[in-house]
Write an enzyme that holds these catalytic residues in place. Structure first.
Site, PDB file in Angstrom:
ATOM      1  CG  HIS A   1      -3.691   4.838 -34.795  1.00  0.00           C
ATOM      2  ND1 HIS A   1      -2.612   4.116 -34.354  1.00  0.00           N
ATOM      3  CD2 HIS A   1      -3.188   5.926 -35.412  1.00  0.00           C
ATOM      4  CE1 HIS A   1      -1.496   4.762 -34.684  1.00  0.00           C
ATOM      5  NE2 HIS A   1      -1.823   5.858 -35.330  1.00  0.00           N
TER       6      HIS A   1
ATOM      7  CG  ASP B   1      -2.351   0.792 -33.125  1.00  0.00           C
ATOM      8  OD1 ASP B   1      -3.327   0.669 -33.881  1.00  0.00           O
ATOM      9  OD2 ASP B   1      -1.818   1.893 -32.872  1.00  0.00           O
TER      10      ASP B   1
ATOM     11  CB  SER C   1       0.691   6.361 -37.482  1.00  0.00           C
ATOM     12  OG  SER C   1       0.872   7.226 -36.397  1.00  0.00           O
TER      13      SER C   1
END
Length: 426
Positions: A150, A180, A259
């Site tokens: 993402h 992910d 992230s």
């Protein structure tokens, strides 16, 4: 009558004259003093005040000397060069030394990732726009970086910034939506030696164990936060509605921009890839999640070798059951994965799983699809309940082609277990 000689007369006259002179001078002195006093009374008062002030000063001095003698002496302040300081080994606690050591050894292996995405103007002309940002870890000195999918989603260009401010354009080696995890590659100059972070063993993690996160929250590069492992084995649904199983839960601060960055143990081994926070208000709630290193290591190996992740799969056409479908077909169950069709000679058919025989059209005219009713319904894999597509894919996420799994199906009001050898995803 007494007779005086000439000598007596001279002495008497001289004495009389001297007395007159003395009387005259004394009178002038007394008169002048009184005149001066009456003519300048302010000066006289000033002189008197000065005298009193001198007396008060003398009295205060005597009192201060007496008070000083009664008080203990003040401590002597040494010059700065004589003040003793703690040695380098004693000024930090063991916990602080661990934090400092991990940061000094591995912060240079954490990169800042920024992206550009393609947008359109009011005149429908394509234009490059600023995209998202996040973190990543250099896992190979040749310029390979691990991050989240993402972070680079929909990017037309990817930029990787190092600790020294140098920036390189990166490319996607491979990405895996189910975990992910994405792997990027940039090309550093030959004379640049990159620091790297190695994978640790997430299988041995314990709740309560100390963890350290390094990333770029809100653009503040290489920020360190600490915490503990709060829980293990959490199934979490990400922004793409994919459930990632066995996530590490931590209270180490993981904010937007963290992230893709590393979650490290006290020795600096990467035991997870920071992925998301849990929030109901849009702010950090102190609950963060990381993909465990055991998953990341397996995914990275496949992405580097094949450009995709090789997972085991069931050779069949599947449809997620919804309440309208369940009501229409009178299934007697409102969850699970409907087997619409099985591939001929595929692993599902060999395991005895049956497909449907009654074709129906579902949805509106633009997005409708045709599938078969009457087939088996998958309700579990390896003893774990399966209600949705996310459950189904998350259960097969860690499975390799050739692995054997137990699939629980619902048929004619009863559950049956079928052993299936998984095939490779095409």
């Amino acid at each position: 009558m007494r007779l005086y000689s000439h000598r007596h007369i001279v002495l008497t006259i001289a004495a009389t004259a001297a007395a007159s002179i003395l009387l005259t001078l004394g009178a002038q002195k007394i008169f002048g003093k009184n005149k001066s006093a009456s003519a300048n009374p302010a000066r006289e008062e000033t002189q008197e005040n000065e005298g009193a002030a001198k007396e008060n000063t003398l009295q205060e001095k005597n009192e201060s000397e007496t008070l000083a003698q009664s008080k203990p002496p003040l401590p002597v302040i040494k010059p700065a060069r004589e003040i003793q300081v703690a040695t380098s080994n004693s000024q930090y606690t063991m916990d602080e030394q661990e934090n400092i050591s991990v940061y000094e050894n591995f912060n240079e292996a954490v990169v800042n990732i920024t992206t550009q995405v393609m947008g359109v103007t009011w005149f429908l002309e394509p234009i490059a726009e600023e995209g998202g940002s996040g973190s990543g870890s250099i896992i190979d000195a040749r310029g390979y970086v691990i991050t989240n999918v993402h972070v680079i989603e929909n990017a037309s260009k990817i930029y990787i910034s190092l600790f020294d401010g140098s920036q390189y354009e990166g490319r996607v080696v491979g990405s895996d939506l189910e975990s992910d995890i994405a792997v990027l590659k940039f090309n550093p100059p030959d004379d640049v030696v990159l620091k790297t972070i190695q994978f640790g063993d997430s299988e041995k993690l314990k709740v309560g164990q100390k963890v350290i996160a390094i990333g770029n929250p809100f653009g503040f590069e290489r920020t360190l936060t600490t915490g503990i492992v709060s829980a293990l084995g959490r199934p979490i649904k990400n922004s793409n509605n994919v459930i990632i199983r066995d996530m590490i839960q931590t209270d180490a601060s993981i904010n937007p921009g963290n992230s893709g960055g590393p979650l490290l143990d006290a020795k600096g081994n990467m035991i997870g890839v920071n992925t998301m926070i849990y929030t109901s208000s849009g702010s950090n709630s102190g609950i963060g999640f990381a993909v465990p290193a055991s998953t990341a290591r397996r995914v990275v190996a496949d992405l580097l070798q094949y450009g995709r992740v090789r997972r085991g799969t069931l050779q069949a056409s599947l449809v997620q059951i919804t309440k309208p479908i369940a009501d229409y077909a009178r299934l007697g169950i409102s969850y699970g994965i409907l087997v619409s069709q099985v591939d001929k000679n595929g692993n599902a058919e060999k395991a005895g799983i049956k497909g449907g025989t009654m074709p129906v059209r579902y949805g509106n005219s633009r997005s409708s699809r045709v599938f078969n009713l009457g087939g088996d319904i998958i309700v579990g894999i390896d003893g774990v309940q399966v209600k949705t597509y996310s459950d189904y894919y998350s259960m097969l996420e860690s499975k390799r082609p050739g692995d054997s799994v137990t699939i629980t199906i619902y048929r004619d009001g009863r559950n049956y277990d079928c052993k299936v050898t998984l095939a490779e995803t095409e």
